[in-house]
Design an enzyme around this catalytic site. Structure first.
Site, mmCIF file in Angstrom:
data_model
loop_
_atom_site.group_PDB
_atom_site.id
_atom_site.type_symbol
_atom_site.label_atom_id
_atom_site.label_comp_id
_atom_site.label_asym_id
_atom_site.label_seq_id
_atom_site.Cartn_x
_atom_site.Cartn_y
_atom_site.Cartn_z
ATOM 1 N N CYS B 98 1.062 -1.990 -14.878
ATOM 2 C CA CYS B 98 0.285 -2.578 -13.790
ATOM 3 C C CYS B 98 -1.188 -2.282 -14.060
ATOM 4 C CB CYS B 98 0.712 -1.946 -12.471
ATOM 5 S SG CYS B 98 -0.365 -2.348 -11.101
ATOM 6 N N CYS B 102 -5.312 -6.923 -9.304
ATOM 7 C CA CYS B 102 -4.948 -8.131 -8.544
ATOM 8 C C CYS B 102 -4.960 -7.867 -7.044
ATOM 9 C CB CYS B 102 -3.586 -8.637 -8.984
ATOM 10 S SG CYS B 102 -2.250 -7.521 -8.559
ATOM 11 N N THR B 189 -2.400 1.235 -4.872
ATOM 12 C CA THR B 189 -2.469 0.936 -6.304
ATOM 13 C C THR B 189 -3.912 0.953 -6.805
ATOM 14 O OG1 THR B 189 -0.468 -0.389 -6.251
ATOM 15 C CG2 THR B 189 -2.032 -0.901 -8.000
ATOM 16 N N GLU B 255 -0.402 5.183 -7.991
ATOM 17 C CA GLU B 255 -0.583 5.040 -6.536
ATOM 18 C C GLU B 255 -0.937 6.366 -5.852
ATOM 19 O OE1 GLU B 255 1.616 3.315 -8.263
ATOM 20 O OE2 GLU B 255 0.977 1.293 -7.724
ATOM 21 N N HIS B 290 -0.483 -12.397 -2.949
ATOM 22 C CA HIS B 290 -0.010 -11.274 -3.755
ATOM 23 C C HIS B 290 1.381 -11.557 -4.333
ATOM 24 C CE1 HIS B 290 -0.811 -7.415 -5.287
ATOM 25 N NE2 HIS B 290 0.082 -6.754 -4.577
ATOM 26 N N TYR B 294 3.641 -12.128 -8.880
ATOM 27 C CA TYR B 294 4.714 -11.353 -9.497
ATOM 28 C C TYR B 294 5.479 -12.077 -10.611
ATOM 29 C CZ TYR B 294 4.224 -7.099 -6.792
ATOM 30 O OH TYR B 294 3.758 -5.919 -6.295
ATOM 31 N N CYS B 297 2.686 -11.190 -13.605
ATOM 32 C CA CYS B 297 2.648 -9.837 -14.185
ATOM 33 C C CYS B 297 4.038 -9.330 -14.540
ATOM 34 C CB CYS B 297 1.918 -8.871 -13.268
ATOM 35 S SG CYS B 297 2.735 -8.574 -11.703
ATOM 36 N N GLU B 441 8.676 -0.610 -7.727
ATOM 37 C CA GLU B 441 7.538 -1.495 -7.486
ATOM 38 C C GLU B 441 7.982 -2.947 -7.336
ATOM 39 O OE1 GLU B 441 4.766 -2.939 -10.122
ATOM 40 O OE2 GLU B 441 3.688 -3.541 -8.321
HETATM 41 C C1 LIG Z 1 4.432 0.770 -6.467
HETATM 42 C C2 LIG Z 1 3.898 0.230 -5.188
HETATM 43 C C3 LIG Z 1 2.572 -0.200 -5.122
HETATM 44 C C4 LIG Z 1 2.034 -0.676 -3.924
HETATM 45 N N1 LIG Z 1 0.716 -1.016 -3.868
HETATM 46 C C5 LIG Z 1 0.154 -1.379 -2.685
HETATM 47 C C6 LIG Z 1 -1.248 -1.650 -2.583
HETATM 48 O O1 LIG Z 1 -1.983 -1.580 -3.574
HETATM 49 N N2 LIG Z 1 -1.759 -2.002 -1.391
HETATM 50 C C7 LIG Z 1 -0.982 -2.087 -0.270
HETATM 51 O O2 LIG Z 1 -1.513 -2.398 0.780
HETATM 52 N N3 LIG Z 1 0.343 -1.795 -0.320
HETATM 53 C C8 LIG Z 1 0.927 -1.459 -1.498
HETATM 54 N N4 LIG Z 1 2.276 -1.191 -1.558
HETATM 55 C C9 LIG Z 1 3.024 -1.156 -0.317
HETATM 56 C C10 LIG Z 1 4.081 -2.222 -0.126
HETATM 57 O O3 LIG Z 1 3.507 -3.416 0.316
HETATM 58 C C11 LIG Z 1 5.086 -1.630 0.885
HETATM 59 O O4 LIG Z 1 5.829 -0.650 0.176
HETATM 60 C C12 LIG Z 1 5.994 -2.660 1.494
HETATM 61 O O5 LIG Z 1 5.281 -3.508 2.328
HETATM 62 C C13 LIG Z 1 7.109 -1.988 2.298
HETATM 63 O O6 LIG Z 1 6.600 -1.074 3.211
HETATM 64 P P1 LIG Z 1 7.171 0.412 3.243
HETATM 65 O O7 LIG Z 1 7.119 0.948 1.877
HETATM 66 O O8 LIG Z 1 6.478 1.116 4.324
HETATM 67 O O9 LIG Z 1 8.713 0.232 3.572
HETATM 68 P P2 LIG Z 1 9.347 0.062 4.995
HETATM 69 O O10 LIG Z 1 8.490 -0.851 5.798
HETATM 70 O O11 LIG Z 1 9.666 1.383 5.555
HETATM 71 O O12 LIG Z 1 10.671 -0.712 4.622
HETATM 72 C C14 LIG Z 1 11.908 -0.074 4.282
HETATM 73 C C15 LIG Z 1 13.052 -0.957 4.769
HETATM 74 O O13 LIG Z 1 13.022 -1.021 6.191
HETATM 75 C C16 LIG Z 1 13.001 -2.369 6.623
HETATM 76 N N5 LIG Z 1 12.162 -2.427 7.837
HETATM 77 C C17 LIG Z 1 10.880 -1.993 7.977
HETATM 78 N N6 LIG Z 1 10.430 -2.200 9.227
HETATM 79 C C18 LIG Z 1 11.450 -2.772 9.890
HETATM 80 C C19 LIG Z 1 11.612 -3.237 11.236
HETATM 81 N N7 LIG Z 1 10.628 -3.149 12.136
HETATM 82 N N8 LIG Z 1 12.788 -3.815 11.571
HETATM 83 C C20 LIG Z 1 13.793 -3.922 10.659
HETATM 84 N N9 LIG Z 1 13.701 -3.492 9.386
HETATM 85 C C21 LIG Z 1 12.551 -2.926 9.008
HETATM 86 C C22 LIG Z 1 12.407 -3.147 5.459
HETATM 87 O O14 LIG Z 1 12.790 -4.511 5.471
HETATM 88 C C23 LIG Z 1 12.964 -2.398 4.269
HETATM 89 O O15 LIG Z 1 14.249 -2.862 3.968
HETATM 90 C C24 LIG Z 1 2.853 -0.747 -2.762
HETATM 91 C C25 LIG Z 1 4.191 -0.341 -2.834
HETATM 92 C C26 LIG Z 1 4.709 0.140 -4.025
HETATM 93 C C27 LIG Z 1 6.151 0.601 -4.042
#
Ligand SMILES: Cc1cc2nc3c(=O)[nH]c(=O)nc-3n(C[C@H](O)[C@H](O)[C@H](O)COP(=O)(O)OP(=O)(O)OC[C@H]3O[C@@H](n4cnc5c(N)ncnc54)[C@H](O)[C@@H]3O)c2cc1C
Lengths: 96, 482
Positions: B98, B102, B189, B255, B290, B294, B297, B441
């Site tokens: 990565c 982006c 990231t 991250e 965003h 995918y 990349c 990721e």
């Molecule tokens: C390697 C990596 C790089 C990243 N880089 C960036 C970045 O540069 N900038 C950025 O802004 N973000 C970044 N992210 C964040 C990414 O967008 C989030 O991980 C993603 O949106 C999921 O949020 P979370 O990790 O909090 O998971 P959660 O929201 O906790 O989700 C876990 C599970 O719970 C479910 N869930 C969550 N809320 C609810 C609800 N209310 N009702 C029912 N089900 C629910 C989801 O569908 C999922 O199955 C990155 C993530 C990773 C892993």
């Protein structure tokens, strides 16, 4: 009475019903506007009706003012389908 | 436009506060934990100066008419959207990792079009501020971290309903000079090696969440900000060479958790301040932009994994087997399917009121949904073909040891045409690229699978499909299923 040229996109996978929208528009404005096929006649305004925001309809060469519908947008501004008719009428009124 | 080296030098001028295992990382540049990610980001700068790649890596600013790095551009047509995908695939092929830039690119585009809509409706001047900021970013060729994801606490509750009010970034004070914000952004990231961050809200909001509807730009080293660097699978191997697998560029984006402890933001860097009704559309724009990426990349990364698979099959002496060839074909098929979706959502993109172009939301969400599955399948096939030794290989130190090294070279040898070291290196690349942090990721980056499924239902035009079926079934249109 002013003339408006009308062009539709191919309607492959439309988000909005452009046919219904056009028929309602024509019906509502029949006293003041003549709607014509975009290729056949001279007209003052061009109305391009795209079923979705991909807006595939090729824009014919036209020097006057255009109104572009592309899914739920009018000239690229978001408007829900129910309000489109009214907003197009307003726009035409402004351009007249 | 900066070169890669100039970008790296520019990081030395920052006072970014980064911690790992309780200690402050100093200096950031050159530190084994961070350097691979810095190297990967530097490629986005170097390619702009390489005649071989500049057609993708640069473009013309619609604001100044000057040649700029594409990562600071606002898409002006469908060609821009397509070239973005091609650029991402290209850089991923060269880095196998990565390269982080982006996220800020997408954030700039999302905030650009949303602030235009806000000003049209509300009479605010956010768009002008954003344009001024964009000029600054383009002029200085800055790397921007896209900061959307909040820690979110109880996922069943909204921002204003949380037990701890800081679990979503919020405005704690407004004064005549600007605003003060508090909270944190998670999974950031490339944050620790960026110049600035562009903060956006995480989701749609209600009236009660007003204080959480905030978008703004801040330097990553502004007072009140600390970054806690995240662990990665095998991260201690960053202090080794061969055992890292991808020594130069590492895996994923380095991250961190970014903590914002009462950070001041001047008004000219504030792009949303309480207009909660625009939070949802900002998030949707960012998410689509965003998710578009995918199939670029991740296709590039999968090209490397597919190449590694073909190579290890050869080192193992199994390359001629028909099932191996068939599995390699499957990897190519899956990779190109991802790419097709990204190209399609770009080609089917459209113009927004601001004049900026935007990918097709339905197809963009299909891209990312496929990535949450196909990358796992691609990596599964790779691990199948590579063999179990990718999980059991002795260490690089033992490989190079006078007493033990001979045994390792003897007993981990494959086809006699190749040195054991080649087989060892390829196995390490595969081990690191196809497991742990690298895989997650693909699942959660740019949103978890369910977030895409919600968008698929919303943009899938189900009613149109019902009408098509009813018409063919001879059911009159006055009796439609609602
Ligand atoms: C390697 C990596 C790089 C990243 N880089 C960036 C970045 O540069 N900038 C950025 O802004 N973000 C970044 N992210 C964040 C990414 O967008 C989030 O991980 C993603 O949106 C999921 O949020 P979370 O990790 O909090 O998971 P959660 O929201 O906790 O989700 C876990 C599970 O719970 C479910 N869930 C969550 N809320 C609810 C609800 N209310 N009702 C029912 N089900 C629910 C989801 O569908 C999922 O199955 C990155 C993530 C990773 C892993």
């Amino acid at each position: 009475m002013i003339k408006i040229g009308v062009k539709f996109c191919g309607n492959c996978n439309p988000d909005i019903d452009t046919k219904k929208l056009f028929l309602n528009l024509r019906n509502g404005l029949k006293e003041s506007i003549e709607f014509v096929y975009w290729e056949q006649d001279a007209y003052e305004i061009l109305l391009v009706l795209n079923g979705c925001n991909v807006a595939c309809a090729e824009h014919p060469i036209f020097m006057g003012t255009s109104i572009i519908i592309a899914g739920e947008t009018l000239d690229y501004v978001s408007i829900i389908e129910e309000d489109l008719l009214l907003e197009i009428e307003r726009k035409i009124e402004k351009l007249k | 436009m900066k070169t890669g080296q100039e970008y790296i030098e520019s990081l030395k001028d920052l006072k970014t506060e980064v911690y790992f295992e309780t200690a402050k990382i100093e200096p950031l540049v050159g530190h084994p934990l961070l350097q691979p990610h810095i190297n990967a980001a530097a490629v986005t700068y170097d390619f702009a100066h390489d005649p071989l790649y500049e057609d993708l890596a640069t473009t013309t600013s619609h604001l100044t008419g000057k040649k700029i790095n594409r990562f600071t551009h606002i898409h002006q047509n469908k060609d821009d959207l397509v070239k973005k995908v091609k650029l991402l695939r290209l850089i991923a092929q060269q880095t196998g990792s990565c390269f982080q830039r982006c996220v800020g690119f997408d954030a700039l585009n999302a905030v650009y079009s949303t602030t235009f809509d806000m000003d049209q409706k509300l009479g605010t001047d956010y768009h002008k501020r954003l344009v001024d900021y964009l000029l600054y970013v383009q002029e200085n060729d800055l790397m921007i971290a896209g900061a959307m994801t909040d820690p979110k606490g109880d996922r069943g509750l909204g921002p204003s309903e949380q037990a701890d009010p800081d679990l979503f970034v919020r405005i704690v004070e407004k004064n005549d000079k600007g605003i003060i914000i508090r909270g944190a952004k998670a999974h950031m990231t490339g944050m620790v090696n960026s110049h600035e961050m562009l903060i956006m809200p995480t989701g749609a909001m209600k009236d009660a969440d007003k204080d959480y509807a905030v978008a703004c730009a801040i330097p990553v080293d502004a007072p009140g900000i600390i970054h806690i660097f995240g662990r990665q699978t095998n991260d201690k191997r960053k202090f080794d060479e061969m055992d890292q697998g991808n020594t130069k560029y590492g895996i994923v984006g380095g991250e961190c958790l970014t903590v914002l402890e009462d950070v001041f933001v001047p008004w000219n860097r504030v792009f949303m301040c309480g207009e909660y009704e625009f939070a949802g559309s900002l998030v949707e724009r960012f998410a689509t932009l965003h998710r578009q990426n995918y199939g670029g990349c991740k296709a590039g990364v999968s090209d490397v994994v597919t190449g590694a698979t073909a190579a290890i099959a050869e080192y193992n002496g199994a390359a001629k087997a028909s099932h191996i060839k068939d599995k390699l074909v499957e990897m190519i098929h899956l990779t190109e399917t991802l790419y097709c979706c990204s190209i399609a959502c770009s080609q089917e993109g459209g113009k927004l009121a601001s004049g900026a172009y935007y990918p097709n939301a339905l197809l963009g969400n299909v891209v990312k949904q496929n990535v949450t599955r196909y990358i796992y399948e691609i990596d599964r096939i790779c691990q199948d073909i590579a063999g179990g030794f990718i999980a059991t290989l002795p260490s690089e130190k033992d490989f190079n040891d006078e007493k033990l090294g001979g045994y390792i070279k003897k007993y981990f040898a494959g086809k006699a045409d190749y040195p054991t070291e080649h087989r060892y290196r390829m196995a390490r690349l595969i081990e690191n690229m196809t497991g742990g942090t690298a895989l997650v990721e693909s699942m959660h980056g740019a949103g978890s699978p369910q977030a895409q499924r919600i968008m698929l239902l919303r943009s899938g035009n189900l009613l149109h499909k019902v009408k098509l079926a009813q018409k063919l079934a001879g059911i009159t249109t006055d009796n439609l299923v609602k």
